[in-house]
Design a protein around this motif. Structure first.
Motif, PDB file in Angstrom:
ATOM      1  N   LEU A  24       0.713  -1.303  -0.031  1.00  0.00           N
ATOM      2  CA  LEU A  24       0.071  -0.090   0.396  1.00  0.00           C
ATOM      3  C   LEU A  24       0.998   1.062  -0.178  1.00  0.00           C
ATOM      4  CD1 LEU A  24      -2.604  -0.578   2.711  1.00  0.00           C
ATOM      5  CD2 LEU A  24      -2.787  -1.009  -0.278  1.00  0.00           C
ATOM      6  N   ALA A  25       1.972   1.049   1.004  1.00  0.00           N
ATOM      7  CA  ALA A  25       3.084   2.295   0.562  1.00  0.00           C
ATOM      8  C   ALA A  25       3.542   2.668  -0.407  1.00  0.00           C
ATOM      9  CB  ALA A  25       3.613   1.819   2.290  1.00  0.00           C
ATOM     10  N   TYR A  26       3.678   2.124  -0.925  1.00  0.00           N
ATOM     11  CA  TYR A  26       3.927   2.140  -2.231  1.00  0.00           C
ATOM     12  C   TYR A  26       3.529   2.507  -3.541  1.00  0.00           C
ATOM     13  CZ  TYR A  26       8.546  -1.073  -0.993  1.00  0.00           C
ATOM     14  OH  TYR A  26       9.544  -1.727   0.127  1.00  0.00           O
ATOM     15  N   TRP A  27       1.901   2.110  -3.125  1.00  0.00           N
ATOM     16  CA  TRP A  27       1.229   2.681  -4.103  1.00  0.00           C
ATOM     17  C   TRP A  27       0.521   4.575  -3.680  1.00  0.00           C
ATOM     18  CZ3 TRP A  27      -0.267   0.826  -8.890  1.00  0.00           C
ATOM     19  CH2 TRP A  27      -0.669  -0.151  -9.094  1.00  0.00           C
ATOM     20  N   GLN A  28       1.296   4.362  -2.702  1.00  0.00           N
ATOM     21  CA  GLN A  28       1.281   5.851  -1.897  1.00  0.00           C
ATOM     22  C   GLN A  28       2.377   6.950  -2.736  1.00  0.00           C
ATOM     23  OE1 GLN A  28       1.830   6.358   1.848  1.00  0.00           O
ATOM     24  NE2 GLN A  28       1.348   8.383   2.645  1.00  0.00           N
ATOM     25  N   THR A  29       3.315   6.577  -2.997  1.00  0.00           N
ATOM     26  CA  THR A  29       4.532   7.134  -2.787  1.00  0.00           C
ATOM     27  C   THR A  29       4.400   7.516  -4.717  1.00  0.00           C
ATOM     28  OG1 THR A  29       5.065   6.029  -1.024  1.00  0.00           O
ATOM     29  CG2 THR A  29       6.976   7.322  -3.558  1.00  0.00           C
ATOM     30  N   LEU A  30       4.174   6.134  -5.604  1.00  0.00           N
ATOM     31  CA  LEU A  30       3.567   6.194  -6.751  1.00  0.00           C
ATOM     32  C   LEU A  30       2.533   7.594  -7.597  1.00  0.00           C
ATOM     33  CD1 LEU A  30       4.926   5.055  -9.504  1.00  0.00           C
ATOM     34  CD2 LEU A  30       2.835   3.593  -9.085  1.00  0.00           C
ATOM     35  N   ILE A  31       1.269   7.540  -6.492  1.00  0.00           N
ATOM     36  CA  ILE A  31       0.546   8.262  -6.678  1.00  0.00           C
ATOM     37  C   ILE A  31       0.639   9.680  -6.031  1.00  0.00           C
ATOM     38  CG2 ILE A  31      -2.085   8.817  -5.848  1.00  0.00           C
ATOM     39  CD1 ILE A  31      -3.045   5.859  -6.119  1.00  0.00           C
ATOM     40  N   THR A  32       1.443  10.335  -5.715  1.00  0.00           N
ATOM     41  CA  THR A  32       1.841  10.966  -5.125  1.00  0.00           C
ATOM     42  C   THR A  32       2.680  11.802  -6.229  1.00  0.00           C
ATOM     43  OG1 THR A  32       1.550  10.546  -3.094  1.00  0.00           O
ATOM     44  CG2 THR A  32       2.330  12.693  -3.728  1.00  0.00           C
ATOM     45  N   TRP A  33       4.028  11.267  -6.567  1.00  0.00           N
ATOM     46  CA  TRP A  33       5.000  11.386  -7.686  1.00  0.00           C
ATOM     47  C   TRP A  33       3.598  11.984  -9.389  1.00  0.00           C
ATOM     48  CZ3 TRP A  33       6.059   9.584 -12.668  1.00  0.00           C
ATOM     49  CH2 TRP A  33       6.974   9.990 -13.194  1.00  0.00           C
ATOM     50  N   ALA A  34       3.214  10.138  -9.375  1.00  0.00           N
ATOM     51  CA  ALA A  34       2.188  11.263 -10.794  1.00  0.00           C
ATOM     52  C   ALA A  34       1.395  12.307 -10.705  1.00  0.00           C
ATOM     53  CB  ALA A  34       1.550   9.670 -11.128  1.00  0.00           C
ATOM     54  N   VAL A  35       0.920  12.688  -9.363  1.00  0.00           N
ATOM     55  CA  VAL A  35       0.568  14.155  -9.091  1.00  0.00           C
ATOM     56  C   VAL A  35       1.035  15.197  -9.334  1.00  0.00           C
ATOM     57  CG1 VAL A  35      -1.062  15.529  -7.410  1.00  0.00           C
ATOM     58  CG2 VAL A  35      -2.001  12.996  -8.798  1.00  0.00           C
ATOM     59  N   GLN A  36       2.407  15.105  -8.863  1.00  0.00           N
ATOM     60  CA  GLN A  36       3.555  16.322  -8.946  1.00  0.00           C
ATOM     61  C   GLN A  36       3.602  16.287  -9.996  1.00  0.00           C
ATOM     62  OE1 GLN A  36       6.745  14.375  -5.731  1.00  0.00           O
ATOM     63  NE2 GLN A  36       5.129  15.491  -4.238  1.00  0.00           N
ATOM     64  N   GLN A  37       3.750  15.651 -11.314  1.00  0.00           N
ATOM     65  CA  GLN A  37       4.177  15.596 -12.736  1.00  0.00           C
ATOM     66  C   GLN A  37       3.031  16.415 -13.212  1.00  0.00           C
ATOM     67  OE1 GLN A  37       7.426  14.483 -12.722  1.00  0.00           O
ATOM     68  NE2 GLN A  37       6.880  13.447 -11.192  1.00  0.00           N
ATOM     69  N   GLY A  38       1.873  16.627 -12.801  1.00  0.00           N
ATOM     70  CA  GLY A  38       0.557  17.539 -13.618  1.00  0.00           C
ATOM     71  C   GLY A  38      -0.132  16.308 -14.047  1.00  0.00           C
ATOM     72  N   TRP A  39      -0.121  14.870 -13.733  1.00  0.00           N
ATOM     73  CA  TRP A  39      -0.726  14.149 -14.256  1.00  0.00           C
ATOM     74  C   TRP A  39      -2.465  13.787 -13.329  1.00  0.00           C
ATOM     75  CZ3 TRP A  39       4.004   9.907 -14.759  1.00  0.00           C
ATOM     76  CH2 TRP A  39       4.560  11.031 -15.821  1.00  0.00           C
TER      77      TRP A  39
END
Length: 383
Positions: free
Chosen positions: A216-231
């Protein structure tokens, strides 16, 4: 390519009595069979609720649905519906029931026979001996059979090899681009469509079994990064309770600002609607599950997170690939066409067991050690 068998069937039945992913991976076989018999009528037999992957498939004239646990009355009705109506049946799963359907339905059959992993334990050897005996009658009723190889043979290749008997030079079966046919798209509900903002990434965290989960924590990290890219991030999931809960658990880890850029479609999409959603995405990230195969079939850049499962057997097929095997058995990152397969570390990877403890609720250390940075790098290369 010259014909080896003189069989020219007018009616052909394809049998895939398993999950939706198993239905999808039969489509290259169907396409190849259509090239061979352009005028034949093709029917498809599978389990009720598992056949949406065939929506809009122009090669299939009729779809026959049956329960995965038929009553005696349903068996009887199916018997009379199928009995010797076909010239040829393709049995694409090694189960006894699938072969029984093929025997009832067609004058001639070709089929898949069950296989066994390498490095057999004593218990595995006992199972193998039992399976080998069960295979005897299946071979006896079949014109041609293909043995499953869970480590070295891709499932798409396995299915296409059912056509070997009909050609003298079988290498030409794999000399042209091979593609998986996704279902025709279907309009997404207005409530979801109104939330979508381009560019977006689809992420599918939920596998059929727990041992294929990514932390779960890995999905949290990935989603947060993706949103920071403007996606924007669009989460998908089946209607199964555990998958709905998994998405809720992931969302609960996100901060409020990130959460606003995430759309949760869990349990709200049919397979054709999921197909439409994925086609519009700039990328897809998912675990080892049927929707990941669908994403690859939609030609969307697809990142697949693999643990115990050998990608050489069931990795999502990169559309247009020419040849019998797109993947290596073990590589931390491998990109072929529109598909990137990621594996965790360890000499035991892939083991083809149900996780480290070999049961459906087991953890898989290889997935626990497949860190978010590896997925982020793959996304950078794919988008």
């Amino acid at each position: 390519m010259s014909l080896f068998s003189n069989l020219k069937p007018k009616k052909v039945l394809f049998i895939a009595t398993r999950q939706i992913g198993d239905v999808l991976v039969t489509t290259p076989l169907i396409s190849k069979a259509r090239e061979l018999w352009p005028d034949a009528e093709f029917h498809f037999l599978g389990y009720r609720g598992k056949l949406e992957m065939l929506k809009g498939n122009t090669d299939i004239t009729q779809i026959i649905e049956t329960s995965d646990r038929p009553s005696f009355t349903e068996y009887l009705a199916l018997f009379f519906r199928l009995f010797q109506r076909y010239d040829l049946a393709f049995v694409t799963q090694p189960s006894d029931r699938a072969y029984a359907y093929g025997l009832v339905a067609a004058r001639t059959r070709v089929g898949i026979l069950g296989g066994h992993p390498q490095g057999l334990t004593e218990q595995d050897k006992l199972k193998k001996n039992k399976s080998d005996k069960q295979n005897l009658w299946k071979k006896a009723i079949s014109l041609h059979t293909v043995q499953v190889d869970y480590f070295d043979q891709h499932v798409i290749t396995e299915k296409i090899r059912l056509l070997e008997i009909f050609f003298q030079h079988t290498a030409s079966l794999f000399s042209k681009p091979i593609s998986v046919s996704p279902p025709a798209g279907e309009a997404i509900s207005v409530s979801i469509a109104n939330q979508l903002r381009s560019p977006y990434i689809v992420m599918h965290p939920g596998p059929l079994t727990a041992y294929k989960r990514w932390p779960l924590a890995y999905w949290q990290t990935l989603i947060t990064w993706a949103v920071q890219q403007g996606w924007q991030v669009v989460l998908s999931a089946s209607p199964a309770k555990q998958d709905l809960q998994l998405n809720r658990d992931i969302l609960s880890l996100l901060d409020a600002e990130t959460r606003q850029k995430v759309v949760d479609t869990a349990g709200q999409l049919s397979i054709p609607q999921a197909s439409s959603l994925i086609r519009g995405a700039i990328a897809y990230v998912g675990v080892d599950t049927s929707i990941t195969h669908l994403a690859a079939a939609c030609n969307t850049p697809t990142i697949a997170l693999f643990g115990p499962t050998p990608p050489t057997n069931f990795g999502p097929w990169p559309n247009g690939f020419i040849g019998e095997q797109p993947y290596q058995l073990r590589a931390r990152t491998q990109m072929v066409g529109n598909v990137t397969i990621l594996q965790g570390p360890g000499t035991c990877v892939p083991c083809r067991k149900a996780g480290c403890d070999d049961h459906v609720n087991s953890k898989s250390e290889c997935l626990d050690q497949l860190e978010p940075n590896q997925v982020i790098e793959a996304l950078k290369n794919a988008t």
